[in-house]
Scaffold this active site. Structure first.
Site, PDB file in Angstrom:
ATOM      1  N   ASP A 132      28.953  27.503   0.320  1.00  0.00           N
ATOM      2  CA  ASP A 132      29.570  27.197   1.624  1.00  0.00           C
ATOM      3  C   ASP A 132      28.630  26.335   2.467  1.00  0.00           C
ATOM      4  OD1 ASP A 132      31.615  28.868   0.865  1.00  0.00           O
ATOM      5  OD2 ASP A 132      30.785  30.614   1.889  1.00  0.00           O
ATOM      6  N   THR A 147      43.960   9.543 -11.700  1.00  0.00           N
ATOM      7  CA  THR A 147      45.106   9.102 -10.916  1.00  0.00           C
ATOM      8  C   THR A 147      46.070   8.260 -11.743  1.00  0.00           C
ATOM      9  OG1 THR A 147      43.586   7.431 -10.066  1.00  0.00           O
ATOM     10  CG2 THR A 147      44.177   9.231  -8.586  1.00  0.00           C
ATOM     11  N   GLY A 148      45.739   8.022 -13.004  1.00  0.00           N
ATOM     12  CA  GLY A 148      46.692   7.325 -13.869  1.00  0.00           C
ATOM     13  C   GLY A 148      46.396   5.856 -14.107  1.00  0.00           C
ATOM     14  N   LYS A 149      45.131   5.459 -14.007  1.00  0.00           N
ATOM     15  CA  LYS A 149      44.780   4.050 -14.209  1.00  0.00           C
ATOM     16  C   LYS A 149      44.998   3.643 -15.670  1.00  0.00           C
ATOM     17  CE  LYS A 149      40.670   4.853 -12.415  1.00  0.00           C
ATOM     18  NZ  LYS A 149      40.893   6.184 -11.825  1.00  0.00           N
ATOM     19  N   HIS A 188      36.272  34.079   5.786  1.00  0.00           N
ATOM     20  CA  HIS A 188      36.874  32.753   5.576  1.00  0.00           C
ATOM     21  C   HIS A 188      38.347  32.770   5.966  1.00  0.00           C
ATOM     22  CE1 HIS A 188      33.540  30.866   3.558  1.00  0.00           C
ATOM     23  NE2 HIS A 188      33.557  31.667   2.497  1.00  0.00           N
ATOM     24  N   GLY A 212      40.315   3.692  -8.219  1.00  0.00           N
ATOM     25  CA  GLY A 212      40.777   4.911  -7.574  1.00  0.00           C
ATOM     26  C   GLY A 212      40.151   6.114  -8.243  1.00  0.00           C
ATOM     27  N   HIS A 245      33.029  38.887   3.203  1.00  0.00           N
ATOM     28  CA  HIS A 245      32.790  37.437   3.160  1.00  0.00           C
ATOM     29  C   HIS A 245      34.108  36.664   3.068  1.00  0.00           C
ATOM     30  CE1 HIS A 245      30.236  33.897   1.859  1.00  0.00           C
ATOM     31  NE2 HIS A 245      31.440  33.508   1.441  1.00  0.00           N
ATOM     32  N   GLU A 246      34.948  37.055   2.130  1.00  0.00           N
ATOM     33  CA  GLU A 246      36.197  36.315   1.929  1.00  0.00           C
ATOM     34  C   GLU A 246      37.166  36.496   3.098  1.00  0.00           C
ATOM     35  OE1 GLU A 246      36.339  34.058  -0.219  1.00  0.00           O
ATOM     36  OE2 GLU A 246      34.567  34.689  -1.349  1.00  0.00           O
TER      37      GLU A 246
HETATM   38  P1  ADP Z   1      42.520   7.664 -15.008  1.00  0.00           P
HETATM   39  O1  ADP Z   1      42.506   6.587 -16.034  1.00  0.00           O
HETATM   40  O2  ADP Z   1      42.851   7.185 -13.644  1.00  0.00           O
HETATM   41  O3  ADP Z   1      41.298   8.545 -15.001  1.00  0.00           O
HETATM   42  P2  ADP Z   1      44.586   8.691 -16.684  1.00  0.00           P
HETATM   43  O4  ADP Z   1      45.496   7.546 -16.753  1.00  0.00           O
HETATM   44  O5  ADP Z   1      43.665   8.898 -17.839  1.00  0.00           O
HETATM   45  O6  ADP Z   1      43.711   8.649 -15.365  1.00  0.00           O
HETATM   46  O7  ADP Z   1      45.444  10.005 -16.429  1.00  0.00           O
HETATM   47  C1  ADP Z   1      45.261  11.172 -17.159  1.00  0.00           C
HETATM   48  C2  ADP Z   1      46.576  11.894 -17.358  1.00  0.00           C
HETATM   49  O8  ADP Z   1      47.079  12.390 -16.121  1.00  0.00           O
HETATM   50  C3  ADP Z   1      47.670  11.014 -17.893  1.00  0.00           C
HETATM   51  O9  ADP Z   1      47.634  10.949 -19.282  1.00  0.00           O
HETATM   52  C4  ADP Z   1      48.930  11.697 -17.377  1.00  0.00           C
HETATM   53  O10 ADP Z   1      49.289  12.772 -18.213  1.00  0.00           O
HETATM   54  C5  ADP Z   1      48.490  12.277 -16.058  1.00  0.00           C
HETATM   55  N1  ADP Z   1      48.848  11.398 -14.937  1.00  0.00           N
HETATM   56  C6  ADP Z   1      47.994  10.827 -14.061  1.00  0.00           C
HETATM   57  N2  ADP Z   1      48.658  10.095 -13.143  1.00  0.00           N
HETATM   58  C7  ADP Z   1      49.967  10.189 -13.450  1.00  0.00           C
HETATM   59  C8  ADP Z   1      51.158   9.653 -12.890  1.00  0.00           C
HETATM   60  N3  ADP Z   1      51.154   8.852 -11.821  1.00  0.00           N
HETATM   61  N4  ADP Z   1      52.336   9.962 -13.483  1.00  0.00           N
HETATM   62  C9  ADP Z   1      52.362  10.763 -14.563  1.00  0.00           C
HETATM   63  N5  ADP Z   1      51.286  11.283 -15.139  1.00  0.00           N
HETATM   64  C10 ADP Z   1      50.095  11.029 -14.598  1.00  0.00           C
HETATM   65 ZN    ZN Z   2      32.220  31.657   0.934  1.00  0.00          ZN
END
Ligand code: ADP
Ligand code: ZN
Length: 576
Positions: free
Chosen positions: A490, A194-196, A416, A190, A412-413
Site C-alpha cells: 500500500d 490491447t490487441g496490437k 481499506h 498502446g 486492515h482490509e
Molecule cells: P498486444 O499485441 O497488444 O500485446 P495481442 O494482440 O497479443 O495484444 O492480444 C492478446 C489477446 O487478447 C488476443 O489474442 C485476443 O484474444 C485478446 N484481445 C485483445 N484485444 C482484443 C480485442 N480488441 N478484441 C478481441 N480480442 C482481443
Molecule cells: Zn492493504
C-alpha cells in the site's frame, strides 16, 4: 562438433563386426570338434557318465559329463526323451549353456548395436536442434491468415486508421495512379494486451496477403551481423511472395532511443536497425509490402524510425471503454456455453482491463465451469474468475493462520473498505476477504473503479487515502507500536501516486507547474520534493485516522463479521 560425432560411430561398428566374426567362428569350432554319435551318447547314459543334458529346439543337443567334458550329439526329438533321461538321474536344462567364450562376443554384439542406434539418434536430433537455433525465424514467420476485422472488437478508430492500408495492399496500383504514397510502416502503440498483434493479423487477413511476424526481442543478444542478416532474409522472403504484411512486435528492443552514445553492446542493435531501415527504403510503393510494428510506448523510439518514408503512421491502441469491453466479452463467449450472464454488469466491472485480460477472464471462468461439470458458464464462475485474475488463487490450506493474524488482516482490509465507502461512494466494493491468495497477499479488497479518462487531484488524494486505510485501521485497533508489514505494498503505491502528483502532474507546491522529468536534466535538489510528498501523505493519513476513529464501532463490527465469514461482498457494506 558434428564431425567428431560422426567418427565416434565407427567404434561400435568395428566391435560389432568383431563380435559377429568370433561368434561365427565359435559356432564352426563347436560343430566340428565336439560331435559324438547318438549311440555313444546312449552308452554314456548306461555307464552313468552324464551329469547334465541341455535340451533346446535345435538339431543338436549338448551333453555335459561328470568329468566336466562336453560334447554334442543329435537331438532325437522323441516325446519321452526327457522322461528317460530323468529316470536315469540326469539333470536337464531347457536352454543351451553359454560359456564365457560364447557369452562375451554376444554381450559385445548387443552393446555395440545399442550404441550405434543411440549415436545415430543423437546425431539427427543434434542436427535438428542446430538448424532451429540458426534459423528460428522460419517456423513462426508465416502464419495462417484466419483473422479479419471481425476478430478485433472495439478499437474502431484504430481499424479506421488502417483501413486504407488494407485497400492499398489489395490494389496498390489504384493508389499509385493517384500519386498517393502509402505509409511503408505503421506503428501500433498502446498498453500490452490491447490487441496490437491481433490488429496487424487482421490487416493481413482482410487484404488476403501473407503475414510474417518476428519480435524485436528475438534480435537481442545475437551475434553481430546475425540480426541484420535475419532482417534481410525476412524481407527477401516476403518480397518473393509479392505482397505481404511484415509484423515486428516489441520494436523498441531494436529501435530504442540511444541513451548514452558509446554504450557497449549496442553495435548489434544498430546494425539490425540500419538493416531494417535500409530494407524499408529499398522497396517501392508499388510492391505492396507493409511493415507493421508494435510497441508499448511510442516516446522511447529512436527518431530515425519515425521519419517520413519509414514508420510514418502512428496508431494508438487504447484500453477498451465500457462498450468495447462488452463487445470483447461477447466475442470471447461466442464459442462457449453460456448461462444467464449479466454482460453489461461484467463490462462495467472490468474497467481498465485490456482485451487480453478479458480473454483471460473468460477462459478462467470456462475452466471453473468445466471443473464443476456445470452445463454452462454462470455468473458465479465469472465472479470467481474475476478474483483469480485480480488477486490469484485462494490458498487452500489455511489452518496455519492464527486467530491473531486473521484479526490483523481483517482490521486492515476493513480499513481499506470503509475509507473507500466513505470517500469514493460511487466505487463498488465487490469483495473483501481475509483468505490469503497464492500471489502472496494476506487478504485483499476488490473495488471497481469508475471509468474515466482523467484522474483529478481530488481523486488521486482519495486513492492515497484508501491505500492508507489499512495501516490506519491497524494503528487504531492495536496501537502505534503494533502496526505490521502488511501495509508494505500500500505504501509503495501511495508513495508513487504522491510523487507523481508533486513532480509530474503539477499538483504540488514545491515545483508548482514544473515537471520533474525535465528538471532532472538540470541538477536540482530533490530533498524538498521528498519533504512535500511526506507532508502530503502524512496529512492524508491523519485525515484517514480521523474518519476511522469517529467510526470505531463500525470498524470493530465489520471486522468481527469478516473474521467470522472470511469474505464479505458489496451487500455487506450497504449500511455504511
Ligand atoms: P498486444 O499485441 O497488444 O500485446 P495481442 O494482440 O497479443 O495484444 O492480444 C492478446 C489477446 O487478447 C488476443 O489474442 C485476443 O484474444 C485478446 N484481445 C485483445 N484485444 C482484443 C480485442 N480488441 N478484441 C478481441 N480480442 C482481443
Ligand atoms: Zn492493504
Amino acid at each position: 562438433m558434428n564431425k567428431i560425432k560422426k567418427k565416434i560411430i565407427i567404434l561400435p561398428i568395428i566391435t560389432l563386426l568383431l563380435s559377429l566374426m568370433s561368434m561365427i567362428g565359435l559356432n564352426l569350432y563347436n560343430n566340428k570338434v565336439n560331435n559324438k554319435n547318438y549311440n555313444h551318447f546312449l552308452n554314456d547314459i548306461k555307464n552313468k557318465k552324464i551329469s547334465e543334458v541341455y535340451i533346446t529346439n535345435t538339431p543338436k543337443i549338448k551333453v555335459k559329463l561328470t568329468n566336466g567334458q562336453t560334447y554334442q550329439t543329435d537331438n532325437p526329438r522323441s516325446l519321452n526323451f526327457k522322461e528317460d533321461l530323468l529316470k536315469n538321474g540326469i539333470k536337464i536344462s531347457e536352454h543351451s549353456p553359454m560359456t564365457s567364450r560364447e557369452l562375451i562376443p554376444f554381450i559385445v554384439l548387443i552393446a555395440s548395436s545399442i550404441s550405434i542406434v543411440f549415436i545415430a539418434l543423437k546425431n539427427t536430433s543434434f542436427k535438428r536442434k542446430s538448424r532451429n537455433s540458426v534459423d528460428s525465424l522460419q517456423s513462426k514467420e508465416l502464419e495462417e491468415m484466419t483473422h479479419n476485422f471481425d476478430s478485433v472488437a472495439g478499437n474502431e478508430e484504430a481499424k479506421e486508421s488502417v483501413q486504407d492500408v488494407v485497400d492499398f495492399l489489395k490494389t496498390p496500383e489504384k493508389y499509385t495512379s493517384y500519386g498517393a504514397r502509402m505509409p511503408k510502416g505503421v506503428i501500433l502503440y498502446g498498453e500490452p494486451g490491447t490487441g496490437k498483434t491481433l490488429l496487424a493479423k487482421a490487416v493481413a487477413g482482410e487484404a488476403g496477403v501473407p503475414f510474417y511476424a518476428v519480435s524485436g526481442s528475438d534480435f537481442v543478444q545475437v551475434y553481430v551481423g546475425v540480426g541484420a542478416s535475419r532482417i534481410r532474409q525476412l524481407f527477401k522472403k516476403a518480397r518473393n511472395k509479392g505482397k505481404a504484411v511484415i509484423f515486428i512486435d516489441e520494436i523498441d528492443a531494436i529501435g530504442k532511443k540511444r541513451a548514452g552514445e558509446s554504450m557497449g553492446g549496442s553495435e548489434e542493435r544498430d546494425q539490425t536497425l540500419n538493416a531494417l531501415l535500409t530494407e524499408m527504403s529499398g522497396f517501392n510503393e508499388k510492391e505492396g509490402i507493409v511493415v507493421i510494428a508494435a510497441t508499448n510506448r511510442l516516446d522511447v523510439l529512436d527518431d530515425a524510425l519515425l521519419r517520413p518514408g519509414r514508420f510514418d503512421r502512428h496508431v494508438e491502441i487504447t484500453l477498451p471503454d465500457v462498450r468495447a469491453r462488452e463487445q470483447i466479452i461477447n466475442l470471447h463467449l461466442k464459442n462457449k456455453p453460456v448461462g444467464k450472464i449479466n454482460i453489461k454488469e461484467l463490462a462495467k466491472k472490468t474497467a481498465y482491463f485490456s482485451g487480453a485480460k478479458i480473454e483471460n477472464l473468460m477462459n478462467e471462468a470456462a475452466i471453473l465451469a468445466c471443473k464443476e461439470n456445470s452445463t454452462n458458464i454462470e455468473d458465479s464462475h465469472l465472479n470467481k474468475a474475476f478474483s483469480i485474475i485480480l488477486a490469484g488463487y485462494e490458498k487452500q490450506n489455511r489452518d496455519y493462520i492464527t486467530h491473531e493474524d486473521k484479526k490483523i488482516t481483517a482490521y486492515h482490509e476493513i480499513g481499506h473498505a470503509m475509507i473507500t465507502k466513505k470517500i469514493l461512494p460511487n466505487e463498488k466494493i465487490s469483495k473483501v476477504t481475509i483468505i490469503p491468495s497464492t500471489k502472496g497477499a494476506g487478504g485483499y479488497t476488490l473495488s471497481i473503479p469508475e471509468d474515466s479518462l482523467y484522474q483529478n487531484k481530488e481523486y488521486l488524494r482519495k486513492r492515497i487515502m484508501v491505500l492508507l486505510g489499512g495501516r490506519a485501521a491497524e494503528e487504531i485497533a492495536f496501537g502505534k507500536n503494533l502496526i505490521t508489514t502488511g501495509a508494505h505494498n500500500d505504501l509503495q503505491r501511495s508513495t508513487s501516486i504522491a510523487y507523481n502528483m508533486v513532480s509530474h502532474y503539477g499538483m504540488g507546491k514545491t515545483l508548482g507547474l514544473l515537471n520533474m522529468q525535465e528538471l532532472t536534466k538540470l541538477n536540482i535538489d530533490q530533498k524538498e520534493i521528498i519533504e512535500e510528498c511526506k507532508n502530503l501523505v502524512n496529512e492524508l493519513y491523519t485525515e484517514v485516522k480521523n474518519i476511522l476513529t469517529k467510526e470505531k464501532e463500525m470498524l470493530d463490527n465489520l471486522t468481527e463479521k469478516l473474521i467470522e465469514k472470511e469474505s464479505l461482498h458489496s451487500e455487506d457494506f450497504e449500511s455504511i
